[in-house]
Motif scaffolding. Structure first.
Motif, PDB file in Angstrom:
ATOM      1  N   PHE A 159       0.860  -1.184   0.000  1.00 53.58           N
ATOM      2  CA  PHE A 159       0.000   0.000   0.000  1.00 53.58           C
ATOM      3  C   PHE A 159       0.890   1.226   0.000  1.00 53.58           C
ATOM      4  O   PHE A 159       1.831   1.325   0.785  1.00 53.58           O
ATOM      5  CB  PHE A 159      -0.893   0.052   1.237  1.00 53.58           C
ATOM      6  N   VAL A 160       0.559   2.195  -0.855  1.00 54.67           N
ATOM      7  CA  VAL A 160       1.331   3.427  -0.994  1.00 54.67           C
ATOM      8  C   VAL A 160       0.486   4.594  -0.483  1.00 54.67           C
ATOM      9  O   VAL A 160      -0.719   4.650  -0.726  1.00 54.67           O
ATOM     10  CB  VAL A 160       1.714   3.654  -2.474  1.00 54.67           C
ATOM     11  N   ASN A 208      -9.551  -3.651   1.089  1.00 57.03           N
ATOM     12  CA  ASN A 208     -10.412  -2.497   1.377  1.00 57.03           C
ATOM     13  C   ASN A 208     -10.542  -2.269   2.881  1.00 57.03           C
ATOM     14  O   ASN A 208     -10.517  -1.130   3.350  1.00 57.03           O
ATOM     15  CB  ASN A 208     -11.793  -2.684   0.751  1.00 57.03           C
ATOM     16  N   SER A 209     -10.690  -3.338   3.622  1.00 61.72           N
ATOM     17  CA  SER A 209     -10.823  -3.209   5.062  1.00 61.72           C
ATOM     18  C   SER A 209      -9.508  -2.768   5.705  1.00 61.72           C
ATOM     19  O   SER A 209      -9.487  -1.896   6.574  1.00 61.72           O
ATOM     20  CB  SER A 209     -11.296  -4.531   5.663  1.00 61.72           C
ATOM     21  N   LEU A 210      -8.402  -3.370   5.293  1.00 56.76           N
ATOM     22  CA  LEU A 210      -7.088  -2.985   5.828  1.00 56.76           C
ATOM     23  C   LEU A 210      -6.827  -1.499   5.600  1.00 56.76           C
ATOM     24  O   LEU A 210      -6.418  -0.780   6.523  1.00 56.76           O
ATOM     25  CB  LEU A 210      -5.975  -3.806   5.173  1.00 56.76           C
ATOM     26  N   LYS A 211      -7.064  -1.031   4.382  1.00 50.27           N
ATOM     27  CA  LYS A 211      -6.794   0.373   4.057  1.00 50.27           C
ATOM     28  C   LYS A 211      -7.796   1.303   4.733  1.00 50.27           C
ATOM     29  O   LYS A 211      -7.412   2.349   5.267  1.00 50.27           O
ATOM     30  CB  LYS A 211      -6.793   0.568   2.539  1.00 50.27           C
ATOM     31  N   ALA A 249      -5.438   4.979  -3.981  1.00 47.74           N
ATOM     32  CA  ALA A 249      -6.500   4.025  -4.309  1.00 47.74           C
ATOM     33  C   ALA A 249      -5.939   2.708  -4.836  1.00 47.74           C
ATOM     34  O   ALA A 249      -6.582   1.665  -4.736  1.00 47.74           O
ATOM     35  CB  ALA A 249      -7.451   4.632  -5.340  1.00 47.74           C
ATOM     36  N   SER A 250      -4.738   2.730  -5.380  1.00 49.25           N
ATOM     37  CA  SER A 250      -4.159   1.522  -5.955  1.00 49.25           C
ATOM     38  C   SER A 250      -3.397   0.722  -4.896  1.00 49.25           C
ATOM     39  O   SER A 250      -3.096   1.222  -3.813  1.00 49.25           O
ATOM     40  CB  SER A 250      -3.232   1.883  -7.107  1.00 49.25           C
ATOM     41  N   TYR A 251      -3.104  -0.517  -5.233  1.00 49.29           N
ATOM     42  CA  TYR A 251      -2.297  -1.368  -4.368  1.00 49.29           C
ATOM     43  C   TYR A 251      -1.697  -2.482  -5.205  1.00 49.29           C
ATOM     44  O   TYR A 251      -2.133  -2.742  -6.323  1.00 49.29           O
ATOM     45  CB  TYR A 251      -3.118  -1.959  -3.215  1.00 49.29           C
TER      46      TYR A 251
END
Length: 138
Positions: A23-24, A82-85, A112-114
């Protein structure tokens, strides 16, 4: 039997599913120091536990984090991401108001990207070592 140490069982299946997630931060801002990464790991471990998923390895630097997760087949990886972010973004904004300056334009901590990669290519030990050796800021 040692070669099967990562194999998990479900009600109707036997599995070993690992994913490398990256994740960025939004706008690739250098947001995190060690205390942020420590708290992020705690938050993400709790989210993984809710999904019956193991967070095997976690590390990062100022602008991104790496996760190695072992997940059951019933978990949709996109829902886990989605939950992690979402949870981590919300909790970090609540607990570290000083982060506001990094995401004020979008009101989001993460891009939004991963990246989600399976582990068929690299052996698990190599990937764990790669994540462990990330340059964690002080």
């Amino acid at each position: 039997m040692a070669e099967f140490s990562n194999v998990r069982t479900g009600r109707h299946c036997v599995f070993t599913l690992h994913a490398h997630l990256v994740f960025v931060t939004k706008f690739r801002h250098k947001v995190f120091d060690d205390r942020h990464l420590t708290r992020l790991e705690e938050i993400m471990r709790a989210v993984c536990a809710d999904f019956e998923t193991d967070l095997v390895e976690f590390n990062g630097d100022g602008e991104h984090v790496h996760l190695l997760v072992n997940f059951p087949p019933k978990v949709a990886l996109s829902k886990l991401v989605n939950s992690l972010k979402g949870v981590s973004s919300r909790r970090m904004r609540q607990e570290f108001p000083d982060l506001v300056r990094h995401y004020y334009q979008a009101n989001k901590l993460w891009s939004a990207s991963y990246l989600a990669g399976s582990l068929d290519g690299a052996p698990l030990t190599i990937l764990r070592q790669y994540i462990e050796q990330q340059n964690r800021p002080d």
